[in-house]
Write a protein that holds these residues in place. Structure first.
Motif, short mmCIF file in Angstrom:
data_model
loop_
_atom_site.label_atom_id
_atom_site.label_comp_id
_atom_site.label_asym_id
_atom_site.label_seq_id
_atom_site.Cartn_x
_atom_site.Cartn_y
_atom_site.Cartn_z
N LYS A 75 0.80 -1.22 0.00
CA LYS A 75 0.00 0.00 0.00
C LYS A 75 0.84 1.27 0.00
CE LYS A 75 -3.35 -2.62 2.62
NZ LYS A 75 -2.49 -3.83 2.52
N THR A 79 -0.15 5.57 0.53
CA THR A 79 0.30 6.33 1.69
C THR A 79 1.49 7.24 1.42
OG1 THR A 79 1.74 4.49 2.35
CG2 THR A 79 -0.50 4.49 3.21
N TRP A 88 1.85 1.55 6.24
CA TRP A 88 0.75 0.60 6.35
C TRP A 88 1.35 -0.78 6.07
CZ3 TRP A 88 -4.64 1.58 3.69
CH2 TRP A 88 -5.59 0.74 4.29
N CYS A 176 -11.90 10.51 3.44
CA CYS A 176 -10.99 9.42 3.08
C CYS A 176 -9.61 9.61 3.68
CB CYS A 176 -10.91 9.32 1.55
SG CYS A 176 -12.44 8.87 0.74
N LEU A 180 -7.99 7.20 6.60
CA LEU A 180 -6.68 6.60 6.35
C LEU A 180 -5.70 6.94 7.48
CD1 LEU A 180 -4.81 5.05 4.42
CD2 LEU A 180 -4.31 7.23 3.30
#
Length: 400
Positions: A75, A79, A88, A176, A180
């Protein structure tokens, strides 16, 4: 009775949907968009959140497969520009996926994705959410991280809560990014009061002490498996799906080999309508076919496309488009009916005399104004003597 059977990380993942307790507004217009749906994938051993997906789609197959795809892949692409304090960590294919009895988890597409990734699927008993308690608890904690602006309140007796649409000011993009941030920098560092440990520590230690996680052999193949399928007709204009046309030279070559018109399975990614996959009915291979309108379909989802069409239909309704079209068609039918009745009365001799009629002369004659007697210029007679030239006016030339 013995609790969750998960002795290490990546041994058991749990997945579930819920509607967030907040109303968000549009990033551009600022208008309320409603409550989005979130799909969460959690590691049962550590409680670490492996993947999530936020959208305005219902709790269905597209959301589940999208969250599952986020959970198994690295991910860093999500990020690296988010300004987070930690990485992550979660990635890799789990050994078991624990799901409820929603129709999306019983679909053949979800089980085909699990079969491709060599992971098992366990369906919990009906109306027993405590069989996957980790994801249920995590969803409640995520709702607790949400701001007060636009929060949906629980109905109480003798109390009328304020409408969340009035005080909603959090945009969907901000939501979002905030979720996150909570998933990566806040939730993994919450201390479990019963075990006195943190999800971040358990997951990082598990990755360091066991074999490397399994990854998909090809994410392109995974995208094809997870895409929604439908049998459509391939013709001269390619593939038409939801009033969008897809065509390419490779698809036309396939038509020449298979047939000018044939029916085959077509798969569409609900997140991006920029291209579709068409199956070769003979070799059972997949051909990626781009859209004929890339400037419109780039990054366009199925939900956005349907919303755009709904807005356009509403605009046409306000302009009385259907009534105008119907009136024009009725007037055209009346005009043809009158022309037919008049044409039947025309004799064959007149039809022979009218062979020189053309549309240009007919329409041009209809547009010209009829000449009146006042508009005619009177003719002035000229005598023969006036046309003769006098001898003195004639020039003489000398010839050598």
């Amino acid at each position: 009775m013995e609790g969750i059977d998960a002795a290490r990380v990546l041994a058991r993942y749990e997945i579930d949907h819920t509607i967030l307790d907040i109303v968000v507004v549009h990033d551009v217009t600022g208008l309320p968009m409603g409550r989005p749906t979130i799909t969460v994938v959690v590691d049962s051993y550590s409680g670490y959140i492996a993947g999530l997906y936020i959208s305005f789609w219902s709790a269905g197959l597209a959301s589940a497969l999208s969250a599952f795809k986020v959970a198994i892949r690295p991910k860093d692409f999500l990020t690296e520009h988010a300004g987070l304090l930690h990485r992550w960590l979660a990635f890799g294919i789990p050994d078991l996926m624990v799901v409820d009895n929603g129709l999306e988890f019983h679909s053949r597409h979800f089980h085909a994705a699990a079969w491709h990734l060599a992971t098992d699927v366990l369906h919990c008993a009906v109306r027993q959410p405590w069989l996957k308690p980790t994801v249920e608890r995590t969803i409640g904690e995520i709702n607790g991280y949400l701001p007060a602006a636009g929060r949906v309140e629980k109905p109480l007796n003798n109390y009328l809560p304020e409408r969340p649409e009035k005080n909603a000011c959090i945009t969907f993009g901000a939501l979002c990014m905030g979720v996150l941030k909570a998933v990566v920098d806040v939730h993994p560092f919450e201390v479990n009061e019963r075990r006195l440990d943190r999800a971040y520590d358990l997951y990082s230690e598990g990755l360091a002490t066991q074999l490397a996680p399994r990854l998909a052999s090809s994410f392109n193949e995974l995208d094809i498996i997870m895409a929604s399928a439908k049998t459509l007709t391939v013709g001269n204009e390619g593939v038409v799906k939801d009033y969008l046309r897809y065509n390419s030279r490779e698809l036309q070559d396939l038509r020449r080999r298979v047939g000018l018109t044939f029916r085959t399975e077509v798969k569409v990614n609900p997140e991006n309508l920029h291209h579709v996959w068409v199956q070769d009915p003979r070799q059972k291979t997949w051909l990626q076919v781009p859209s004929c309108h890339p400037e419109y379909t780039e990054g366009l989802s199925v939900v956005q496309h349907k919303a755009i069409r709904a807005v356009k239909k509403k605009e046409l309704t306000l302009r009385n488009a259907a009534e105008t079209l119907t009136r024009g068609r009725l007037e055209l039918m009346d005009m043809w009916g009158g022309a037919i009745r008049s044409g039947k009365r025309v004799k064959s001799a007149f039809l022979k005399a009218a062979e020189g009629f053309t549309s240009t002369s007919t329409l041009g004659a209809a547009s010209r104004k009829p000449e009146t007697a006042d508009a005619v210029t009177p003719l002035i007679p000229v005598t023969k003597a006036e046309l003769m030239t006098l001898p003195k006016e004639m020039e003489t030339y000398a010839f050598e």
